[in-house]
Scaffold this active site. Structure first.
Site, PDB file in Angstrom:
ATOM      1  N   GLY A   1      -0.965  -2.413  -0.343  1.00  0.00           N
ATOM      2  CA  GLY A   1      -1.234  -2.851  -1.713  1.00  0.00           C
ATOM      3  C   GLY A   1      -2.512  -2.268  -2.302  1.00  0.00           C
TER       4      GLY A   1
ATOM      5  CD  GLU B   1       3.659  -2.883   6.498  1.00  0.00           C
ATOM      6  OE1 GLU B   1       4.273  -2.292   5.610  1.00  0.00           O
ATOM      7  OE2 GLU B   1       3.378  -4.096   6.432  1.00  0.00           O
TER       8      GLU B   1
ATOM      9  CB  SER C   1      -0.322   2.534  -0.698  1.00  0.00           C
ATOM     10  OG  SER C   1      -1.096   1.371  -0.928  1.00  0.00           O
TER      11      SER C   1
ATOM     12  CD  GLU D   1       0.971  -9.187   1.891  1.00  0.00           C
ATOM     13  OE1 GLU D   1       2.076  -9.688   1.627  1.00  0.00           O
ATOM     14  OE2 GLU D   1       0.602  -8.085   1.427  1.00  0.00           O
TER      15      GLU D   1
ATOM     16  CG  HIS E   1       3.750  -8.326   5.898  1.00  0.00           C
ATOM     17  ND1 HIS E   1       2.584  -8.500   5.202  1.00  0.00           N
ATOM     18  CD2 HIS E   1       4.334  -7.218   5.387  1.00  0.00           C
ATOM     19  CE1 HIS E   1       2.466  -7.538   4.296  1.00  0.00           C
ATOM     20  NE2 HIS E   1       3.517  -6.747   4.391  1.00  0.00           N
TER      21      HIS E   1
ATOM     22  CE  LYS F   1       3.676  -6.631  -0.333  1.00  0.00           C
ATOM     23  NZ  LYS F   1       2.308  -6.370   0.075  1.00  0.00           N
TER      24      LYS F   1
ATOM     25  CG  ASN G   1       7.520  -7.160   1.995  1.00  0.00           C
ATOM     26  OD1 ASN G   1       8.088  -8.182   1.606  1.00  0.00           O
ATOM     27  ND2 ASN G   1       6.290  -7.167   2.493  1.00  0.00           N
TER      28      ASN G   1
HETATM   29  C1  PEP Z   1       4.079  -4.156   2.451  1.00  0.00           C
HETATM   30  O1  PEP Z   1       4.241  -5.124   1.735  1.00  0.00           O
HETATM   31  O2  PEP Z   1       4.440  -4.202   3.623  1.00  0.00           O
HETATM   32  C2  PEP Z   1       3.463  -2.966   1.883  1.00  0.00           C
HETATM   33  C3  PEP Z   1       3.323  -1.927   2.648  1.00  0.00           C
HETATM   34  O3  PEP Z   1       3.071  -3.013   0.551  1.00  0.00           O
HETATM   35  P1  PEP Z   1       2.650  -1.767  -0.381  1.00  0.00           P
HETATM   36  O4  PEP Z   1       3.713  -0.706  -0.217  1.00  0.00           O
HETATM   37  O5  PEP Z   1       2.599  -2.336  -1.742  1.00  0.00           O
HETATM   38  O6  PEP Z   1       1.318  -1.284   0.126  1.00  0.00           O
END
Ligand code: PEP
Length: 262
Positions: A175, A169, A214, A105, A103, A17, A15
């Site tokens: 993040g 997630e 992460s 976000e 997601h 973003k 992803n």
């Molecule tokens: C994500 O954007 O879905 C995500 C898991 O980001 P990160 O791996 O940076 O935590």
């Protein structure tokens, strides 16, 4: 619910973003394409999820590589007066095969509800996109012992649509550099699969559930060893081809010889 992986090809998704411009996206895709080829023929399924203006660049750079491309969101309606939004038809037309739905976000910053997320997944499947539906609890919800209740609420409006994947997630891990331990991820994944089985029977055995939050090359092997972790949704580390390819390698061991890149 058995955790036999048969029929669940591992899947590693990046992803991006709201990062990169076309030149950078093109360079990243070319490194991924060449790197994946060098890893050998037995690989997990791989896809990248660029922001909308980069879709064409990614589709072109990854053509015939076996690496798919997806959108980061879609609107449930097929067309209309929805300034700033993108429909499933438009994603398909741009060459996408996948789309993220819900997601965290989007849920947090755009107020997307469980019902809206479910309607987006339906809209995606209707046009042949495979929806990757993201679910997960916040830190406060986990501390309050509400993780399963939150996951159940997020699952409730979803249907067993063709091609649908789940991505667990936990919001506190996205993040933040603080990943879930493999055991914590496994407990949540097993719960999701159990609930899916209660509603959709044997469809739960083939439902792929990705872990996101992460994920790095340092923790991906431990996550890949968990019986209900069928892949990873990777944010930050997917912007670095070497690190993303290392994560792909962690899941390659779970892929079978018939699952080859062209
Ligand atoms: C994500 O954007 O879905 C995500 C898991 O980001 P990160 O791996 O940076 O935590």
């Amino acid at each position: 619910m058995s955790s036999d992986r048969a029929g669940r090809r591992p899947f590693v998704a990046g992803n991006w973003k709201m990062h990169l411009v076309r030149r950078e996206a093109d360079a990243l895709c070319r490194k991924l394409r060449d790197g994946a080829k060098a890893l050998g023929s037995v690989l997990p399924e791989i896809a990248v999820f660029p922001s909308f203006p980069l879709l064409g660049t990614a589709v072109e750079a990854l053509a015939a590589s076996g690496i798919g491309v997806g959108g980061q969101d879609l609107r449930a309606e097929e067309w209309g007066a929805f300034t700033g939004d993108v429909s499933g038809r438009q994603l398909v037309d741009a060459g996408a095969s996948w789309v993220l739905c819900g997601h965290s976000e989007r849920r947090q910053l755009h107020g997307e509800t469980d019902e809206l997320v479910a309607s987006k997944a339906v809209a995606a499947a209707r046009v042949g996109l495979r929806p990757v539906v993201c679910v997960g609890e916040s830190r406060e919800q986990r501390r309050a012992g509400e993780t399963f209740a939150v996951l159940d609420r997020q699952l409730a409006p979803l249907d067993a649509l063709p091609g649908l994947l789940l991505a667990y997630e936990p919001v506190w891990a996205i993040g933040s550099g603080e990943t879930a331990t493999p055991e914590v991820a496994q407990v949540a994944h097993a719960h999701l699969r159990r609930r899916w089985g209660e509603r959709f029977g044997s469809a739960a055995l083939t439902l792929r559930i990705l872990y996101g939050g992460s994920v790095t090359p340092e923790n991906s092997t431990g996550l890949a060893a968990m019986p209900d972790v069928d892949g990873a949704l990777v944010g930050g580390a997917s912007l670095d081809p070497g690190r993303f390819l290392a994560i792909i390698s962690s899941f390659a061991a779970l892929a079978r010889p018939s699952e080859e890149l062209p």
